[in-house]
Design an enzyme around this catalytic site. Structure first.
Site, PDB file in Angstrom:
ATOM      1  N   HIS A 155     -51.842 -59.963  32.422  1.00 10.87           N
ATOM      2  CA  HIS A 155     -52.025 -58.564  31.996  1.00 10.87           C
ATOM      3  C   HIS A 155     -52.475 -57.748  33.197  1.00 10.87           C
ATOM      4  O   HIS A 155     -52.724 -58.300  34.271  1.00 10.87           O
ATOM      5  CB  HIS A 155     -53.068 -58.459  30.872  1.00 10.87           C
ATOM      6  CG  HIS A 155     -54.460 -58.864  31.272  1.00 10.87           C
ATOM      7  ND1 HIS A 155     -54.948 -60.132  31.088  1.00 10.87           N
ATOM      8  CD2 HIS A 155     -55.462 -58.174  31.867  1.00 10.87           C
ATOM      9  CE1 HIS A 155     -56.191 -60.202  31.535  1.00 10.87           C
ATOM     10  NE2 HIS A 155     -56.533 -59.030  32.020  1.00 10.87           N
ATOM     11  N   HIS A 202     -55.280 -58.876  24.978  1.00  7.98           N
ATOM     12  CA  HIS A 202     -54.766 -57.716  25.703  1.00  7.98           C
ATOM     13  C   HIS A 202     -53.577 -58.106  26.566  1.00  7.98           C
ATOM     14  O   HIS A 202     -53.559 -59.155  27.206  1.00  7.98           O
ATOM     15  CB  HIS A 202     -55.825 -56.977  26.515  1.00  7.98           C
ATOM     16  CG  HIS A 202     -56.591 -57.817  27.502  1.00  7.98           C
ATOM     17  ND1 HIS A 202     -56.822 -59.148  27.361  1.00  7.98           N
ATOM     18  CD2 HIS A 202     -57.195 -57.467  28.657  1.00  7.98           C
ATOM     19  CE1 HIS A 202     -57.532 -59.584  28.380  1.00  7.98           C
ATOM     20  NE2 HIS A 202     -57.770 -58.593  29.177  1.00  7.98           N
ATOM     21  N   HIS A 217     -56.823 -54.084  38.256  1.00 10.85           N
ATOM     22  CA  HIS A 217     -56.550 -55.483  38.580  1.00 10.85           C
ATOM     23  C   HIS A 217     -55.302 -55.992  37.871  1.00 10.85           C
ATOM     24  O   HIS A 217     -54.911 -55.506  36.824  1.00 10.85           O
ATOM     25  CB  HIS A 217     -57.742 -56.397  38.249  1.00 10.85           C
ATOM     26  CG  HIS A 217     -58.034 -56.574  36.775  1.00 10.85           C
ATOM     27  ND1 HIS A 217     -58.961 -55.818  36.109  1.00 10.85           N
ATOM     28  CD2 HIS A 217     -57.532 -57.433  35.855  1.00 10.85           C
ATOM     29  CE1 HIS A 217     -59.021 -56.206  34.845  1.00 10.85           C
ATOM     30  NE2 HIS A 217     -58.155 -57.187  34.653  1.00 10.85           N
ATOM     31  N   HIS A 249     -66.702 -62.192  29.908  1.00 14.67           N
ATOM     32  CA  HIS A 249     -66.685 -60.842  29.362  1.00 14.67           C
ATOM     33  C   HIS A 249     -67.162 -60.854  27.916  1.00 14.67           C
ATOM     34  O   HIS A 249     -66.856 -61.783  27.169  1.00 14.67           O
ATOM     35  CB  HIS A 249     -65.247 -60.309  29.297  1.00 14.67           C
ATOM     36  CG  HIS A 249     -64.648 -59.938  30.597  1.00 14.67           C
ATOM     37  ND1 HIS A 249     -65.234 -59.080  31.480  1.00 14.67           N
ATOM     38  CD2 HIS A 249     -63.465 -60.291  31.146  1.00 14.67           C
ATOM     39  CE1 HIS A 249     -64.436 -58.919  32.520  1.00 14.67           C
ATOM     40  NE2 HIS A 249     -63.366 -59.649  32.351  1.00 14.67           N
ATOM     41  N   TYR A 258     -63.442 -61.838  39.417  1.00 14.65           N
ATOM     42  CA  TYR A 258     -62.705 -60.738  40.046  1.00 14.65           C
ATOM     43  C   TYR A 258     -62.869 -60.828  41.551  1.00 14.65           C
ATOM     44  O   TYR A 258     -63.983 -60.999  42.047  1.00 14.65           O
ATOM     45  CB  TYR A 258     -63.227 -59.377  39.577  1.00 14.65           C
ATOM     46  CG  TYR A 258     -62.885 -59.075  38.156  1.00 14.65           C
ATOM     47  CD1 TYR A 258     -61.605 -58.657  37.811  1.00 14.65           C
ATOM     48  CD2 TYR A 258     -63.822 -59.217  37.160  1.00 14.65           C
ATOM     49  CE1 TYR A 258     -61.278 -58.385  36.496  1.00 14.65           C
ATOM     50  CE2 TYR A 258     -63.506 -58.947  35.835  1.00 14.65           C
ATOM     51  CZ  TYR A 258     -62.236 -58.535  35.515  1.00 14.65           C
ATOM     52  OH  TYR A 258     -61.911 -58.277  34.217  1.00 14.65           O
ATOM     53  N   GLU A 268     -57.724 -60.881  38.965  1.00 16.36           N
ATOM     54  CA  GLU A 268     -58.618 -61.621  38.084  1.00 16.36           C
ATOM     55  C   GLU A 268     -58.018 -62.999  37.836  1.00 16.36           C
ATOM     56  O   GLU A 268     -56.809 -63.134  37.647  1.00 16.36           O
ATOM     57  CB  GLU A 268     -58.748 -60.882  36.740  1.00 16.36           C
ATOM     58  CG  GLU A 268     -59.567 -61.627  35.697  1.00 16.36           C
ATOM     59  CD  GLU A 268     -59.650 -60.904  34.353  1.00 16.36           C
ATOM     60  OE1 GLU A 268     -58.701 -60.179  33.989  1.00 16.36           O
ATOM     61  OE2 GLU A 268     -60.677 -61.057  33.668  1.00 16.36           O
TER      62      GLU A 268
HETATM   63 FE   FE2 Z   1     -58.422 -58.445  32.924  1.00 19.95          FE
END
Ligand code: FE2
Length: 310
Positions: A155, A202, A217, A249, A258, A268
């Site tokens: 993503h 996501h 990212h 997260h 990151y 990432e």
């Molecule tokens: Fe991400």
């Protein structure tokens, strides 16, 4: 769940400042599989378990960042219909001829309200993951242990203005849904949308930011938290500049690192998260708790993470 329409993130074209340095990084440190080079000097890569010809393209330029992000759609009929839907919604589109990207069919390109260029395409050559489609081995020792060796490009997170308009475009026209969102400090506006076109938490995310078209990212998927920690070892061995060291997260529950490529494009390495079905009710983060959304171990609002983009 029947998956139709937009299927998945398909490719990102990234600008790098020094091609030789970038090639070493993407080949040997990130450990993507190189699949081609075209007449314009662009190099093509994929994660070891991806079957399509490429998912990451790099080209030399005088500034870092992202040229465009592409999504694979179900078939040519879907591509044609989505172009009509975009036009009916008031979005101009451009057809990029088949073959302009190696091993890729015709693409439909458009600019989103945040200033980013997106593409839809239906055809890209399947090259496989090296294990074949009959009695395959679970992983390929030639590719799955070289460098960080992500499974796939997963993503991206993009920064720009008008993310509400992007959210509307992606949900109303392209079939995405909001999985999580973050409120701005005023408690009224939304600072970030995390959206899915699939069963993933996501496939793309947007953060409100005054400058259009910025890259925050590109994310690469790993199989386990242990693989994320192995990525941390490789990042340290190669003195890769790190933004946020291994943590989890709150937003999407992924485990993550990151860091930056040699040109200053953040990437990432992540795994985990959950698998929302279409009846998923979106998760809201208030700004006062967003530190835990970003870094659930420390609750820290990392200044660099919030402000540095390419
Ligand atoms: Fe991400």
């Amino acid at each position: 769940m029947a998956m139709t329409g937009v299927l998945r993130p398909g490719h990102a074209q990234i600008r790098v400042l020094d091609l030789e340095e970038a090639l070493h990084f993407y080949r040997n440190v990130l450990g993507l599989v190189e699949t081609g080079k075209d007449a314009t000097g662009r190099h093509y890569f994929k994660g070891w378990d991806e079957r399509d010809h490429h998912s990451v393209i790099i080209r030399q330029a005088d500034r870092a960042g992202i040229d465009f992000f592409g999504f694979r759609v179900l078939d040519v009929a879907t591509l044609n219909q989505l172009e009509k839907d975009l036009n009916a919604y008031g979005v101009k589109t451009e057809r990029i001829p088949a073959g302009e990207l190696l091993e890729t069919g015709e693409r439909v390109r458009f600019q989103a309200p945040t200033g980013h260029f997106f593409e839809l395409y239906a055809e890209k050559t399947h090259v496989g993951n090296g294990s074949g489609l009959v009695n395959p081995a679970p992983w390929n020792p030639k590719t799955a242990e070289h460098g960080i060796a992500p499974i796939r490009m997963d993503h991206c997170l993009l920064y720009g203005p008008n993310i509400q308009a992007n959210k509307d475009l992606f949900t109303k026209v392209l079939g995405f849904r909001v999985v999580e969102y973050v409120m701005a400090p005023d408690g009224e506006h939304t600072a970030a949308f995390f959206m899915s076109c699939s069963h993933k938490a996501h496939d793309i995310a947007f953060v409100e930011h005054p400058e259009p078209g910025k890259l925050h990212h590109i994310s690469y998927r790993l199989e386990s938290w242990e693989r994320v920690l192995r990525a941390a070892d490789i990042i340290g061995m190669n003195k890769v500049p790190v933004d946020i060291s291994p943590t989890r997260h709150g937003v999407t529950r992924g485990t993550t690192i990151y860091a930056w490529d040699p040109s200053g494009n953040r990437f990432e390495t992540f795994c985990g998260s959950y698998e929302p079905y279409p009846d998923w009710e979106p998760i809201k983060w208030t700004f006062d708790e967003f530190g835990y959304g970003l870094d659930h171990t420390t609750g820290k609002l990392h200044e660099s993470f919030l402000t540095i983009v390419s």
